[in-house]
Design an enzyme around this catalytic site. Structure first.
Site, PDB file in Angstrom:
ATOM      1  N   LYS A 275       1.110  -1.113   0.079  1.00 19.64           N
ATOM      2  CA  LYS A 275      -0.152  -0.092   0.123  1.00 19.64           C
ATOM      3  C   LYS A 275       0.844   1.086  -0.239  1.00 19.64           C
ATOM      4  O   LYS A 275       2.056   1.106   0.538  1.00 19.64           O
ATOM      5  CB  LYS A 275      -0.550  -0.378   1.297  1.00 19.64           C
ATOM      6  CG  LYS A 275      -2.058  -1.087   1.422  1.00 19.64           C
ATOM      7  CD  LYS A 275      -2.475  -0.660   2.668  1.00 19.64           C
ATOM      8  CE  LYS A 275      -3.880  -1.438   2.424  1.00 19.64           C
ATOM      9  NZ  LYS A 275      -5.256  -1.904   1.246  1.00 19.64           N
ATOM     10  N   ARG A 349     -10.289 -11.297   1.454  1.00 17.42           N
ATOM     11  CA  ARG A 349     -11.446 -12.277   1.054  1.00 17.42           C
ATOM     12  C   ARG A 349     -10.759 -13.571   0.967  1.00 17.42           C
ATOM     13  O   ARG A 349     -11.125 -14.402   1.028  1.00 17.42           O
ATOM     14  CB  ARG A 349     -11.726 -11.843  -0.827  1.00 17.42           C
ATOM     15  CG  ARG A 349     -10.640 -11.887  -1.718  1.00 17.42           C
ATOM     16  CD  ARG A 349     -10.974 -10.696  -2.991  1.00 17.42           C
ATOM     17  NE  ARG A 349     -11.046  -9.757  -2.500  1.00 17.42           N
ATOM     18  CZ  ARG A 349     -10.884  -8.634  -3.258  1.00 17.42           C
ATOM     19  NH1 ARG A 349     -11.290  -8.645  -4.344  1.00 17.42           N
ATOM     20  NH2 ARG A 349     -11.317  -7.348  -2.416  1.00 17.42           N
TER      21      ARG A 349
HETATM   22  N1  BES Z   1      -8.679  -3.347   4.701  1.00 15.90           N
HETATM   23  C1  BES Z   1      -8.195  -3.638   3.293  1.00 15.90           C
HETATM   24  C2  BES Z   1      -9.717  -2.379   2.808  1.00 15.90           C
HETATM   25  C3  BES Z   1      -9.705  -1.533   3.732  1.00 15.90           C
HETATM   26  C4  BES Z   1      -9.118   0.177   2.858  1.00 15.90           C
HETATM   27  C5  BES Z   1     -10.206  -1.281   5.156  1.00 15.90           C
HETATM   28  C6  BES Z   1      -9.728   1.033   3.195  1.00 15.90           C
HETATM   29  C7  BES Z   1     -10.007  -0.283   5.263  1.00 15.90           C
HETATM   30  C8  BES Z   1     -10.354   1.447   5.289  1.00 15.90           C
HETATM   31  C9  BES Z   1      -8.372  -4.298   1.949  1.00 15.90           C
HETATM   32  O1  BES Z   1      -8.042  -5.510   2.457  1.00 15.90           O
HETATM   33  C10 BES Z   1      -7.413  -3.774   0.801  1.00 15.90           C
HETATM   34  O2  BES Z   1      -6.574  -3.833   1.078  1.00 15.90           O
HETATM   35  N2  BES Z   1      -8.759  -3.549  -0.497  1.00 15.90           N
HETATM   36  C11 BES Z   1      -7.991  -3.175  -2.034  1.00 15.90           C
HETATM   37  C12 BES Z   1      -8.808  -4.399  -2.606  1.00 15.90           C
HETATM   38  C13 BES Z   1      -8.100  -4.103  -3.778  1.00 15.90           C
HETATM   39  C14 BES Z   1      -6.627  -4.583  -4.198  1.00 15.90           C
HETATM   40  C15 BES Z   1      -9.019  -5.141  -5.301  1.00 15.90           C
HETATM   41  C16 BES Z   1      -9.170  -1.715  -1.523  1.00 15.90           C
HETATM   42  O3  BES Z   1      -9.976  -1.658  -1.298  1.00 15.90           O
HETATM   43  O4  BES Z   1      -8.789  -1.325  -2.178  1.00 15.90           O
HETATM   44 MN    MN Z   2      -5.700  -5.499   1.447  1.00 17.16          MN
END
Ligand code: BES
Ligand code: MN
Ligand code: ZN
Length: 497
Positions: A275, A349
């Protein structure tokens, strides 16, 4: 905080503060201010007619040494328009009164009761507890230390019926359960490791008489949880844990067995698909789904609905260690389905997929999962509303009805066959991402692929897990959102009397 009824006449109730509310639109004021003696009532009416206190929701005025009362002051609380008044607002008003006094160093408050039914009573108690929570655990001079000592429910001379005592207990159980969830979510990831989360779960289970079992890396691999393990293997420090808690009340029917499955990523760096560093610290909250389920378990262990429940929390970090899974990898889930990894940041997921398979093996006949799953759900619904997904109309509707009754905002987003092609893989059964468009939907549907024919509902709490702003009735930080809805849903299974 001690919470008790006080049954002396209001004039004789000695307390540093008495809280009374009034409505905005009533000509000469109305609300619990009407329960005060005439002298002080006319003082309050003066404040209102002079416009000093309009009665708008969350407006506070203090009246010192009120005539004819043993209390040192009255906290006059605006309750807004009478026709908009409801238990949710009452919960917030009671909470706001606590926080308002606390900010001035107050530690005791007597809340004057109106004609509150048990639901309203529980909401008042719950509101006081939620308001007394502060997330500043690690500050050496803590606000949390300023915690309240006594919250009294003043009946104004009336006796307390048994159902009011029960309502107080229910409010306390609900408030404490949400604060437990908030505590878990609030902890930084160097404290709240998977091991620690499992320990807190074990402690809670022991305290409230639940059966708890914690699986480690060997068992996770032995069970062939290839998707869970793919995520876990990149983290060196803290071995993964699968927390399983069972609530099996005597005399409960064989079915349904409700599975509550919560995402327990104690830190989500994104893994190799790392990230951006901005706001990455927020990913200490990525176990909020797990914390929500643990909070719900704590409450139902005490409220004892007549239904079997199994809670599963797959807990691990998502880290880019040398042994981490990589984009392009193909892994085999516990169900046998193969998954192409397109993004290691779509890890929630994966851990949920295997947990759903295992939940069915353990006998769950209904699957409900809660997860901070997608940024996309925050784009869709903000951080006010939880996204609800599922194929099974009956169970989706039950959740929505429970959310409505509990005063938590939840909204259904669609799942539909037409979205399936978005997460097709050219090499494996499915891919772990479906692209940016409809991201919350494809993420939910990916999880649903592992529910088989079992009724399944998914709650995406990525937005609602955390409040970025303080409110009069609660600190900014972890919210405990979802606990109340799940407890409402489960306590619909009434105990046999
Ligand atoms: N934990 C994150 C989602 C999230 C984002 C929770 C901000 C709380 C605040 C999740 O694991 C994630 O990284 N999701 C990605 C999915 C993408 C890579 C398909 C996202 O939402 O960007
Ligand atoms: Mn994630
Ligand atoms: Zn995540």
């Amino acid at each position: 905080m001690k919470i008790e009824f006080r049954t002396e006449p209001l004039s004789q109730l000695s307390s540093p503060a008495l809280a009374a509310y009034c409505f905005e639109d009533a000509p000469s004021g109305s609300g619990t201010v009407e329960r005060l003696p005439a002298e002080v009532r006319s003082q309050l009416h003066q404040l209102q007619s002079s416009g000093e206190h309009t009665g708008k929701a969350f407006e506070f005025t203090i009246l010192r040494w009120p005539a004819g009362l043993a209390a040192a002051k009255i906290l006059l609380v605006g309750a807004g328009k009478r026709e908009k008044f409801n238990p949710s607002l009452l919960r917030q008003l009671a909470g706001a009164a606590v926080r308002n006094l606390r900010a001035r160093g107050g530690k005791q408050l007597a809340w004057i009761l109106g004609n509150d039914d048990p639901g309203a009573l529980a909401a008042i108690v719950e509101g006081a507890l939620l308001a007394d929570y502060d997330p500043d655990r690690y500050r050496t001079e803590r606000n949390g230390e300023k915690g309240f000592d006594n919250f009294w429910l003043a009946t104004g001379g009336e006796a307390v019926p048994a159902e009011a005592e029960a309502a107080l207990a229910r409010g306390r159980i609900l408030g404490e359960a949400q604060n437990f969830t908030r505590d878990l979510v609030n902890e930084p990831s160097n404290q709240m490791t998977p091991t620690q989360l499992a320990e807190r779960a074990t402690e809670m289970a022991a305290r409230f008489g639940l059966e708890c079992e914690v699986l480690g890396p060997e068992e996770i691999q032995r069970l062939k949880m290839g998707a869970f393990w793919a995520v876990a293997r990149g983290s060196q420090q803290t071995p993964a844990r699968l927390i399983v808690i069972r609530y099996t009340p005597a005399g409960a029917p064989e079915q349904p067995v409700i599975g509550l499955i919560g995402k327990g990523i104690t830190f989500d760096s994104g893994g190799i698909s790392i990230k951006p560093s901005e706001n990455m610290h927020e990913m200490k909250t990525d176990m909020a789904g797990g914390a929500t389920m643990l909070g719900a378990m704590q409450a139902i262990a005490q409220l004892k609905p007549r239904v079997k429940v199994i809670c599963l929390v797959p807990a691990t970090e998502n880290m880019p260690g040398g042994n981490a899974y990589k984009p392009g990898d193909v892994i085999t889930s516990m169900s046998g389905k193969t998954i192409e990894i397109l993004n290691t940041d779509a890890e929630g997921r994966l851990v949920l997929a295997d947990s759903l398979t295992y939940a069915q093996q353990l006998g769950c006949t209904v699957l409900i999962d809660a997860a901070t799953l997608t940024g996309a759900v925050m784009i869709a619904l903000g951080n006010i509303t939880t996204g609800v997904f599922g194929w099974n109309k009956d169970w989706v509707n039950r959740i929505l009805a429970a959310a409505n009754a509990a005063g938590e905002r939840m909204w259904q987003l669609p799942v539909d066959e037409d979205y399936r092609e978005l997460y097709k893989s050219s090499i494996a059964d499915i891919a772990n991402t479906g692209g940016r468009y409809g991201g919350a939907i494809t993420a939910a549907m990916f999880i649903g692929e592992f529910a088989g024919d079992t009724p399944w509902v998914h709650l995406d709490i990525a937005g609602t897990r955390w409040a970025n702003e303080e409110k009069p009735y609660r600190a900014k930080g972890p919210t405990g959102h979802g606990v109340r809805t799940l407890v409402e849903l489960l306590t619909k299974f009434v105990p046999e009397s």
